[in-house]
Design a protein around this motif. Structure first.
Motif, short mmCIF file in Angstrom:
data_model
loop_
_atom_site.label_atom_id
_atom_site.label_comp_id
_atom_site.label_asym_id
_atom_site.label_seq_id
_atom_site.Cartn_x
_atom_site.Cartn_y
_atom_site.Cartn_z
N ASP A 269 47.04 39.19 42.98
CA ASP A 269 45.65 39.46 43.26
C ASP A 269 44.63 39.57 42.46
O ASP A 269 43.39 39.48 42.03
N TYR A 270 44.84 38.35 41.20
CA TYR A 270 43.73 37.78 40.48
C TYR A 270 43.53 37.32 40.84
O TYR A 270 42.18 36.20 41.19
N SER A 271 44.20 35.70 41.66
CA SER A 271 43.36 34.81 42.73
C SER A 271 42.25 35.67 43.41
O SER A 271 41.28 34.29 43.74
N ALA A 272 42.66 36.90 43.83
CA ALA A 272 41.85 36.64 44.83
C ALA A 272 40.52 36.91 44.00
O ALA A 272 38.99 37.04 44.33
N ALA A 273 41.29 38.09 42.95
CA ALA A 273 40.03 38.51 41.72
C ALA A 273 38.69 36.95 41.76
O ALA A 273 37.44 37.31 41.53
N VAL A 274 39.25 35.76 41.43
CA VAL A 274 38.69 34.76 40.60
C VAL A 274 37.78 33.87 42.19
O VAL A 274 37.01 33.69 42.16
N LEU A 275 38.78 34.43 43.04
CA LEU A 275 38.16 34.02 44.41
C LEU A 275 36.91 34.52 44.50
O LEU A 275 35.43 34.01 45.34
N ALA A 276 36.71 35.49 44.24
CA ALA A 276 35.37 36.61 44.99
C ALA A 276 34.60 36.18 44.03
O ALA A 276 33.35 36.57 44.27
N HIS A 277 35.15 35.92 42.51
CA HIS A 277 33.79 35.88 41.41
C HIS A 277 33.44 34.33 41.95
O HIS A 277 32.09 34.23 41.43
N VAL A 278 34.04 32.97 41.96
CA VAL A 278 33.93 32.11 42.46
C VAL A 278 32.31 31.86 44.01
O VAL A 278 31.66 31.00 43.66
N LEU A 279 32.95 32.93 44.63
CA LEU A 279 32.37 32.58 45.84
C LEU A 279 31.30 34.12 46.17
O LEU A 279 30.16 33.93 46.72
N ASN A 280 31.28 34.43 44.97
CA ASN A 280 30.34 35.47 45.39
C ASN A 280 30.56 36.65 46.09
O ASN A 280 29.54 36.49 46.64
N ALA A 281 31.17 37.13 46.35
CA ALA A 281 31.77 37.48 47.24
C ALA A 281 30.94 39.04 47.77
O ALA A 281 31.01 39.59 46.34
N LYS A 282 30.94 39.91 48.43
CA LYS A 282 30.02 41.54 48.63
C LYS A 282 30.83 41.87 48.37
O LYS A 282 31.31 43.33 47.94
N GLU A 283 32.43 42.06 48.57
CA GLU A 283 33.90 42.24 48.47
C GLU A 283 35.10 42.31 48.03
O GLU A 283 35.20 40.95 49.25
N LEU A 284 36.04 42.31 46.76
CA LEU A 284 37.16 42.40 47.41
C LEU A 284 38.11 43.20 47.52
O LEU A 284 38.32 44.27 47.26
#
Ligand code: ASP
Ligand code: MG
Length: 464
Positions: free
Chosen positions: A211-226
């Motif tokens: 879960d944390y990995s996914a949140a980190v990727l959302a952050h570093v890639l400026n995702a619109k949504e996780l």
């Protein structure tokens, strides 16, 4: 761009992988997929590491046999027409299993298990699962690429077993790998659960860390949504096993979700909220196995959304969580409360053991350190050996549990604490300790473990 994460319970068999491929294909936006290990795999690896008696040739053969069977059978069933022993995916699995085998024998022969080797071994479940999903995606006509998080530079602080990503260092490295793939319409399928320290060694984020990995990727890639896809709907107002009437919570603020995740509610890894909160990225928790019916418009709800700004619900309380894995070390002495430095000294004896302090509740004559149960005895032992000044005695207690009550507006609402504790008192439960005010959205209190279910039900009844 969206980041989608699928957990181990959603990665059960060939059919669930195909379902996941459909969910991914259905999305119109670019997406990055983060995966856990197939269900049960990390547990198997962990139990090998935990019990030295299992670190022998016979057990290693058995473990590898089981893991191979699980993975190859999913692969064959999910992609029967593409499967051959010489396919890219089959070869990749073979390579990964060979490496795992060597590591397991290494541990067995050297009888030496460092945190570094332990993290490396336990990361193998994710290294395998990503290949399976990528293959299923390709079979479904979607271009996909396997990425191992420690190879693409998801840099961490190097704390084996409990690492935190260094977001600023990781961002450019990860972007450099992932952005070109997205431009070419290739879906990256990234291993969850670990990154690497600055020298490239694998470091895990602790159990449930994808879960944390996914949140980190959302952050570093400026995702619109996780979007976190699970085998359940999302956060419930209480554990449905204790409170059958519990229902889904539709919206939580970051703070509420973080508090619920930190204590008890085993829905999200406790660090998940932090990276998304820094960029106000909304999170949705969805149920993989309901997705089809939802897509057909037959189910509208079944989602918990975690949003930058939550809302204050009428009645305030949104959820009741609990943590059974709790014990306390009591540091007793007439002056521990007002003598400077006692807490600091106590903590300085405990932290070198790698023990996490969950919370501290103090009074004039006692400092109560809340820990996971397995840590209580060791922590008490070092504190006794330390013979700290002004401390009369050290006591421990393990048969306790923590109840958390969470809701925006809780600290500001008059009479709310009274209602919570009156509900508990009505069912004859004695509250042993209370912590309120540390978080603006949560109260925590401690009861005897035998009273836990009663307490949770009483509060749920009073507020829902
Ligand atoms: N596979 C790892 C575990 O079971 C990480 C995760 O599932 O998030 O803990
Ligand atoms: Mg898991």
């Amino acid at each position: 761009m969206k980041v989608l994460k699928f957990g181990g319970a959603s990665l059960k068999d060939a059919d669930s992988l195909k379902l996941i491929a459909q969910i991914i294909k259905r999305e119109k936006k670019d997406q990055v997929v983060v995966l856990s290990a197939l269900g049960g795999v990390t547990n198997k690896l962990e139990s090998f590491l935990r019990y030295p008696a299992r670190q022998n040739e016979k057990e290693i053969r058995l473990l590898l046999e089981q893991l191979k069977k699980q993975h190859y059978s999913v692969l064959k069933k999910a992609c029967p027409t593409r499967y051959s022993v010489r396919s890219e995916t089959a070869m990749a699995l073979k390579r990964i299993f060979n490496k795992l085998e060597r590591l397991l024998y290494g541990v067995s022969y050297t009888e030496d298990l460092t945190p570094k080797i332990s993290d490396l071994i336990i990361s193998f479940g994710e290294r395998l699962s990503v290949w399976l999903l990528a293959e299923v995606l390709v079979a479904a006509g979607q271009k996909a690429r396997v990425l191992e998080a420690d190879k693409i530079g998801l840099v961490t602080d190097g704390d084996f077993g409990n690492a935190t990503v260094l977001l600023e260092q990781a961002a450019p490295k990860v972007q450099r790998v992932i952005r070109p793939l997205l431009r070419r319409k290739i879906t990256p399928v990234v291993t969850g659960f670990f990154g690497c320290d600055e020298s490239g060694q694998t470091t895990t984020f602790g159990r449930g860390g994808s879960d944390y990995s996914a949140a980190v990727l959302a952050h570093v890639l400026n995702a619109k949504e996780l979007v976190i896809w699970k085998s359940i709907d999302g956060f419930m107002t209480a554990d449905p096993e204790i409170v059958p009437k519990a229902h889904l919570i539709d919206i939580l603020s970051y703070d509420e979700a973080a508090e619920l995740a930190y204590f008890g509610a085993k829905i999200l890894h406790p660090q998940t909220v932090e990276p998304v909160m820094l960029k106000n990225i909304p999170v949705a928790i969805r149920n993989t196995f309901r997705s089809l019916r939802q897509a057909q418009g037959k189910l509208s709800n079944g989602v918990t959304r975690i949003l930058p700004k939550g809302y204050e619900k009428k009645g305030i309380i949104k959820g009741v969580s609990y943590d059974r894995d709790l014990g306390v070390v009591k540091i007793l002495g007439p002056g521990v409360g007002y003598k400077p430095g006692v807490l600091r000294e106590a903590v300085s004896h405990i932290t070198p053991l790698g023990i996490n302090i969950k919370s501290v509740i103090t009074s004039q004559t006692s400092i109560n350190i809340l820990l996971a149960q397995r840590d209580v005895t060791v922590a008490a032992r070092v504190l006794k050996q330390a013979r700290m000044k002004v401390v009369d005695k050290i006591e421990t207690k393990k048969d306790i549990a923590l109840v958390g009550v969470v809701g925006e507006g809780l600290i500001r609402t008059k009479g709310l604490a009274a209602r919570v504790f009156a509900a508990v008192a009505r069912v004859g439960v004695n509250v042993e300790m209370i912590s309120a005010g540390a978080s603006t959205v949560a109260y925590y209190f401690i009861v005897q473990e035998k009273d836990l279910k009663k307490s949770v039900r009483a509060i749920h009844d009073a507020f829902f």
